[in-house]
Enzyme design. Structure first.
Site, PDB file in Angstrom:
ATOM      1  CD  GLN A  39      -2.833  -1.281   2.342  1.00  0.00           C
ATOM      2  OE1 GLN A  39      -3.369  -0.244   2.722  1.00  0.00           O
ATOM      3  NE2 GLN A  39      -3.116  -2.462   2.880  1.00  0.00           N
TER       4      GLN A  39
ATOM      5  CD  GLU B 205       0.132  -1.179   5.531  1.00  0.00           C
ATOM      6  OE1 GLU B 205       0.533   0.001   5.531  1.00  0.00           O
ATOM      7  OE2 GLU B 205       0.854  -2.143   5.246  1.00  0.00           O
TER       8      GLU B 205
ATOM      9  CB  ALA C  95       6.403   5.941  11.731  1.00  0.00           C
ATOM     10  CB  ALA C  96      10.649   8.921  14.220  1.00  0.00           C
ATOM     11  CG  PHE C  97      12.923   7.267   8.233  1.00  0.00           C
ATOM     12  CD1 PHE C  97      11.559   7.117   8.091  1.00  0.00           C
ATOM     13  CD2 PHE C  97      13.708   7.217   7.094  1.00  0.00           C
ATOM     14  CE1 PHE C  97      10.986   6.903   6.847  1.00  0.00           C
ATOM     15  CE2 PHE C  97      13.152   7.006   5.839  1.00  0.00           C
ATOM     16  CZ  PHE C  97      11.787   6.849   5.715  1.00  0.00           C
ATOM     17  CG  LEU C  98      14.074   2.454  13.272  1.00  0.00           C
ATOM     18  CD1 LEU C  98      13.984   0.946  13.118  1.00  0.00           C
ATOM     19  CD2 LEU C  98      14.272   2.828  14.729  1.00  0.00           C
TER      20      LEU C  98
ATOM     21  CG  ASP D 180       0.446  -8.167   7.856  1.00  0.00           C
ATOM     22  OD1 ASP D 180       0.628  -9.207   7.197  1.00  0.00           O
ATOM     23  OD2 ASP D 180       0.818  -7.046   7.488  1.00  0.00           O
TER      24      ASP D 180
END
Length: 585
Positions: free
Chosen positions: A266, A303, A386-389, A455
């Site tokens: 998605q 999602e 969402a914050a990136f790693l 999932d």
């Protein structure tokens, strides 16, 4: 004569090729020419909804540059991926790269009172009569939020929870091998010392880079502080103020670049902020009260952006701290996606719907077509960020196949669904022959069951820490889909292995008590988010119901195998051991 015809044919082919090249160049330059002709330099652009006749005109969706944007900003579409350690160090000491919602003097003027009243309205209140004429999204301005978790006398249930002894257990002392990045806080970096001329600037030329007496780490942007705080045992510490500041950044930082994320079923967008941080944007696809239809397979479900937000808060309340920070945000699709993206594939999918709303659909494996387009009202859309790693070039991660992965087939069942002794086979296979990884999987199983997430096909760990580290709980968008149904098959790993950490068990019992009720804690924690209410009330009630089912499953294991065989003591001399009676409540 034949040779002359052949030569003429070759010349004709060459001329056609040159004309095609010229047309391609003209088409690439056309958006810039239209932009210059449309308004004089420095004049602010209008992002209002355009009439249908104007929308039908050629070039209505041509990308517009931001007023005063330097030429360096027109870098290649892949520029967000240029984050190397040197670049991070060069720009991390710039105070202007750490702007949060507290630095309002650098942001556009706040929205008018009518718009603010609409945005903060009660969920049950009626919407404006004509959404198409509602003012477009501007900066939200300051938003009152609860204080970060920590000692306080404000009477907050969430604050009291984080003050409980079970939430004060310290991680083991950290060595150089236990932290993801070794940072010398005495080193001060000046971005001008090794400045990349191709890097886009945001008008910070006249500002100081380090406060007097400050260190480089103190002036790092919040996303980089989050990265350097990752260690072998946790993504972030319990009372780290950087996490609250990072959530504020995700919901208010200026977006400077947008591109589609490759892969996945998605549509997801990668958004880059003014402080060079990046986040993964998942747009809203359905309303909070819409349940997943009973005939939908788990792998074909939508999602949910609000599931990503709720998963972060649930993970923190359970004290796992394995989900990267996620915040909700209202996005202006015109100014914050279409006008600034350099992804031509994304830009070409924008259109205006018959209801005069701006829509786009992007490219992905499923649900990326005009029939599944994402539409604003008129150009505002809600989503999660969402914050990136840390980038994989700086901190490699290892992807593991979940042993209890589902078959992802309409008719076939996975091995664990037909073999009751499947866990014994798993525990004989590295790295599951170590109790640490099995216990992590049990934590993840409980986390997924509370959300109703079926999932979980893979999970990741940081490669630097080997097998002795935590599991990262990524990609939680298929949680919170059914509040009226408890998917008991998600609990099968716990029922087959009958293992759980003592700390996890005690916290679950604590969250089942009336004074620390899980649904109340979640409701209070989610109130901090800008798109609150995040969860439909029935999903909050389902959390309490599912928590009792988890404790009942552990109680069954204790009755069958005994307390010491089921509960792994990771606390030592804690004075409140679990009991079978409390487990079965």
């Amino acid at each position: 004569m034949k040779m002359i015809l052949v030569r003429r044919f070759r010349v004709l082919i060459l001329m056609v090729f040159l004309v095609a090249c010229a047309l391609h160049i003209v088409l690439d330059l056309l958006p810039k020419l239209e932009r210059r002709a449309a308004r004089p330099p420095g004049e602010p652009g209008c992002s209002c909804a355009q009439p249908a006749a104007e929308a039908a005109a050629p070039g209505w969706a041509q990308a517009r540059g931001r007023p005063g944007e330097p030429a360096a900003a027109a870098a290649e579409p892949g520029w967000p991926n240029k984050h190397t350690l040197r670049i991070l160090q060069d720009f991390s000491s710039d105070p202007s790269s750490n702007l949060t919602s507290h630095s309002l003097e650098k942001l556009p003027p706040a929205a008018d009172p009518a718009e603010g009243a609409w945005r903060g309205r009660d969920p049950g209140a009626p919407q404006p009569r004509n959404p198409a004429h509602r003012p477009l999204l501007r900066d939200h301005g300051p938003r009152r939020s609860a204080p970060p978790p920590g000692p306080s006398g404000d009477g907050s249930v969430l604050t009291r929870l984080f003050e409980h002894p079970l939430y004060q257990v310290a991680v083991p002392p950290l060595t150089g091998d236990d932290v993801l990045f070794n940072v010398n806080s005495d080193i001060r970096f000046n971005p001008r010392a090794a400045e990349d001329p191709d890097w886009p600037h945001e008008g910070n030329e006249g500002e100081e880079f380090l406060p007097t007496g400050g260190t480089a780490v103190d002036a790092y942007p919040n996303w980089l502080k989050f990265h350097i705080g990752i260690n072998r045992y946790e993504l972030y510490s319990r009372h780290n103020p950087t996490i609250e500041a990072l959530l504020q950044d995700l919901s208010s930082q200026k977006i400077t670049s947008v591109a589609m994320k490759s892969g996945g079923t998605q549509l997801k967008l990668i958004m880059t902020f003014q402080n060079y941080g990046q986040a993964l944007f998942k747009p809203m696809k359905q309303t909070r009260e819409q349940e997943t239809p009973p005939d939908f397979f788990y792998f074909s479900d939508y999602e949910r952006h609000n599931a990503e937000i709720a998963a972060f808060h649930l993970d923190r309340i359970l004290d796992f701290r394995r989900v990267p920070p996620v915040a909700g945000r209202l996005i202006n699709m015109t100014k914050e996606i279409r006008d600034i993206t350099r992804d031509k594939k994304l830009w070409r999918t924008f259109f205006i719907s018959p209801a005069n709303n701006i829509c786009f659909y992007g490219e992905c494996s499923y649900y990326c077509s005009t029939e599944h387009a994402l539409c604003g009202k008129p150009d505002q859309i809600e989503g999660s960020l969402a914050a990136f790693l840390p980038d994989l070039s700086l901190a490699k991660r290892k992807t593991w196949r979940n042993p209890w992965r589902r078959s992802y087939h309409k008719r076939k069942k996975a091995e664990w669904e037909v073999d009751p002794d499947y866990c014994e086979e798993v525990k004989q296979t590295p790295p599951y022959d170590s109790p640490q990884r099995i216990l992590d999987l049990m934590d993840m199983t409980i986390f997924d069951f509370l959300m109703g997430n079926m999932d979980r096909h893979h999970y990741e760990t940081f490669e630097k820490f080997g097998n002795e580290t935590f599991i990262i709980h990524l990609d939680n968008g298929r949680g919170f889909g059914k509040h009226s149904h408890d998917e008991l098959s998600i609990l099968v790993p716990l029922q087959q292995c009958c293992r759980i950490r003592r700390s996890t068990y005690l916290r679950l019992q604590l969250l089942a008590k009336e004074e620390y009720k899980l649904s109340l804690l979640m409701a209070e924690s989610l109130q901090r988010d800008r798109v609150a209410p995040v969860l439909y009330p029935l999903h909050l009630e389902a959390l309490d119901r599912r928590l009792r089912l988890v404790l009942r499953a552990v109680g069954d294991c204790v009755e069958k195998d005994g307390l010491h065989s089921v509960v792994e003591d990771d606390l030592g001399s804690d004075p409140t051991p679990p009991t079978t009676a409390t487990a079965a409540r």
